[in-house]
Design an enzyme around this catalytic site. Structure first.
Site, short mmCIF file in Angstrom:
data_model
loop_
_atom_site.label_atom_id
_atom_site.label_comp_id
_atom_site.label_asym_id
_atom_site.label_seq_id
_atom_site.Cartn_x
_atom_site.Cartn_y
_atom_site.Cartn_z
N ASN A 9 0.80 -1.25 0.16
CA ASN A 9 0.03 -0.08 0.00
C ASN A 9 0.78 1.18 -0.11
O ASN A 9 1.49 1.63 1.15
CB ASN A 9 -1.12 -0.13 1.35
N ARG A 86 -2.85 -2.10 -3.25
CA ARG A 86 -3.80 -1.16 -3.09
C ARG A 86 -3.81 -0.17 -4.14
O ARG A 86 -2.77 0.50 -4.24
CB ARG A 86 -3.95 -0.89 -1.66
N HIS A 175 -12.82 3.67 -0.40
CA HIS A 175 -12.94 2.85 0.64
C HIS A 175 -13.67 1.61 0.10
O HIS A 175 -14.22 1.00 1.20
CB HIS A 175 -13.59 3.43 2.05
N LEU A 204 -15.05 4.92 9.40
CA LEU A 204 -14.63 6.12 9.91
C LEU A 204 -13.26 6.20 10.54
O LEU A 204 -12.88 5.51 11.68
CB LEU A 204 -15.63 6.45 11.01
N ARG A 236 -9.48 16.37 6.45
CA ARG A 236 -10.19 16.68 5.16
C ARG A 236 -11.39 17.43 5.60
O ARG A 236 -12.09 16.82 6.49
CB ARG A 236 -10.29 15.59 4.30
N GLU A 380 -8.60 -4.33 5.51
CA GLU A 380 -8.48 -4.23 4.31
C GLU A 380 -7.37 -4.83 3.52
O GLU A 380 -7.31 -5.72 2.27
CB GLU A 380 -8.43 -2.72 3.57
P1 ADP Z 1 -6.47 5.29 8.96
O1 ADP Z 1 -7.69 5.67 8.19
O2 ADP Z 1 -5.12 6.17 8.93
O3 ADP Z 1 -6.43 3.73 8.83
P2 ADP Z 1 -7.82 4.54 11.46
O4 ADP Z 1 -8.73 3.66 10.71
O5 ADP Z 1 -6.68 3.80 12.35
O6 ADP Z 1 -7.07 5.41 10.39
O7 ADP Z 1 -8.52 5.45 12.32
C1 ADP Z 1 -7.74 6.63 13.17
C2 ADP Z 1 -8.74 7.07 14.15
O8 ADP Z 1 -9.38 6.46 14.94
C3 ADP Z 1 -7.90 8.28 14.95
O9 ADP Z 1 -8.80 9.48 14.81
C4 ADP Z 1 -8.12 7.75 16.23
O10 ADP Z 1 -8.15 8.83 17.33
C5 ADP Z 1 -9.21 7.20 16.13
N1 ADP Z 1 -9.22 6.06 17.32
C6 ADP Z 1 -8.58 4.84 17.43
N2 ADP Z 1 -8.69 4.37 18.61
C7 ADP Z 1 -9.91 5.30 19.47
C8 ADP Z 1 -10.41 5.17 20.54
N3 ADP Z 1 -10.18 4.16 21.61
N4 ADP Z 1 -11.36 6.06 20.86
C9 ADP Z 1 -11.62 7.04 19.97
N5 ADP Z 1 -11.00 7.24 18.65
C10 ADP Z 1 -10.09 6.05 18.60
#
Ligand code: ADP
Length: 395
Positions: A9, A86, A175, A204, A236, A380
């Site tokens: 990726n 990816r 996504h 999210l 974003r 993914e």
């Molecule tokens: P990416 O899109 O880079 O793969 P992720 O899917 O890992 O990102 O999501 C990252 C987001 O998830 C960040 O905003 C992080 O703060 C949030 N996050 C991870 N664990 C928690 C948690 N326990 N409570 C709230 N938000 C969380």
């Protein structure tokens, strides 16, 4: 180590790789970051300290270092059995994953202009693995492919027709790998086939998007021509008024500056003025920080509005699904979002929501809810590994 699968990726300044065994269990993950800068580095798994790479290491050079390190650590054989890439944008050409050959590579390159930040580095990743492992089958898995079933009324912008005809301006959606996996996982939990499953899937993470899936097909989604449209994201903006461009130009903000700020300084980061990290924002909001609270409020309000909008494309709803780092872990975001959807009949069980549905197979709705609400972990990389194995006929 037989039949090891390599997932690649490539991001604009990063290279993530994951290795899977023949049973699709993850063996290792590695991340090289700050590529093409003086501070290039890499780390293995969740290792705390990164290892320095030579200044201005390219994606190709980083890949060679990661592969060499993995081999020396006994994590992979001389070469993988198949490689899955990816790819962010497949335009209207790719409706599913494909084995890469010269023709496919040229077609991916033809989509570069639609995703200038992503596709060229994705292509670089393919070139690099082809050079390192010329005999290994390589597969492209597209973020856009799952959304190629969007009906015309959902993918057209209300713009002059030639924008679409001449330049491909339409909504593509992203996504897709994650949303397709949510469909599969939700169908498993609901014990029905994917072909008759209809869900709303909210991914999210740092990027955020939501998709309406009707009878197994994507029929509406929040991201558009680029991954900037729709929900509020980490950095974003999601939806803004296009009139903003003209107005800000009159204030001396150049198109390039605005583009950068909409992508990198907006969303949760822009609203809070502090961070794009939802966990940190939740802690700050608990301490009474008003801008952190505002960022969460705007995030959840936009998300709730989009859940309602996605209902328009469905004739039945089997589940609302939350995934991604925020979707899987933030009970606060799920609760605040669902609380705004009471009129549509969504209701959450606070206790199950607080432990991310762990004790109820991911279910977090309460008995008064008109619809099941699920928390499902996305994966993914594993889907990409599975597609690589399938198309390379390793199964
Ligand atoms: P990416 O899109 O880079 O793969 P992720 O899917 O890992 O990102 O999501 C990252 C987001 O998830 C960040 O905003 C992080 O703060 C949030 N996050 C991870 N664990 C928690 C948690 N326990 N409570 C709230 N938000 C969380």
């Amino acid at each position: 180590m037989e039949n090891t699968l390599l997932v690649v990726n490539c991001g604009s300044s990063s290279l993530k790789i994951a290795l899977f065994d023949k049973d699709r269990q993850k063996i290792a993950s590695m991340l090289a970051g700050r590529l093409n800068t003086p501070n290039a580095r890499f780390r293995i798994g969740k290792q705390r300290d990164a290892t320095k790479l030579p200044p201005n290491t390219t994606h190709k050079e980083a890949l060679a270092v990661l592969m060499d390190t993995a081999q020396k650590k006994g994590l992979m054989p001389k070469q993988p059995a198949a490689i899955g890439h990816r790819i962010v944008h497949g335009g209207e050409t790719f409706r599913e994953a494909v084995l890469i050959n010269d023709e496919v590579l040229a077609a991916i390159q033809a989509c570069n202009l639609l995703a200038p930040l992503h596709n060229p580095v994705n292509v670089e990743g393919i070139m690099a693995t082809r050079e390192l492992f010329p005999l290994v089958p390589q597969v492209a898995v597209f973020d856009t492919a799952f959304h190629q079933t969007l009906p015309e009324h959902a993918f057209h912008y209300a713009l002059p027709q030639n924008y679409y005809r001449d330049w491909g301006v339409r909504r593509y959606g992203f996504h897709g790998t994650s949303h397709a996996y949510m469909l599969q996982q939700a169908a498993l939990r609901l014990e029905q086939s994917t072909a008759v499953t209809s869900i709303i899937s909210a991914h999210l993470g740092n990027g955020c998007s939501i998709t309406a899936i009707r009878d197994g097909k994507s029929v509406d989604t929040s991201m558009g021509l680029t991954p900037l449209e729709g929900l509020v994201m980490g950095t974003r903006s999601g939806d803004v008024d296009p009139g903003l461009f003209d107005y800000l130009q009159s204030k001396g903000v150049s198109a390039e500056q605005l583009h950068n700020e909409l992508n990198h300084s907006s969303g949760l980061l822009g609203l809070s003025g502090q961070t794009n990290d939802m966990r940190t924002l939740s802690d700050l909001a608990d301490q009474g920080d008003p801008s952190a609270q505002l960022a969460i409020d705007v995030f959840c309000f936009r998300l709730a509005k989009y859940v309602a909008a996605m209902m328009v494309s469905l004739n039945r709803l089997d589940a609302l699904v939350f995934t991604g780092g925020i979707g899987q872990n933030s009970a606060r975001v799920r609760q605040q979002t669902v609380n705004q959807l009471g009129l549509l009949g969504f209701a959450i069980d606070q206790h199950n929501n607080d432990d991310n549905g762990l004790n109820r197979g991911g279910r977090i709705d309460c008995k008064e809810s008109r619809f099941p609400i699920l928390v499902i972990a996305t994966d993914e990389e594993r889907v990409i590994a599975g597609e690589a194995a399938r198309l390379a006929e390793l199964n």
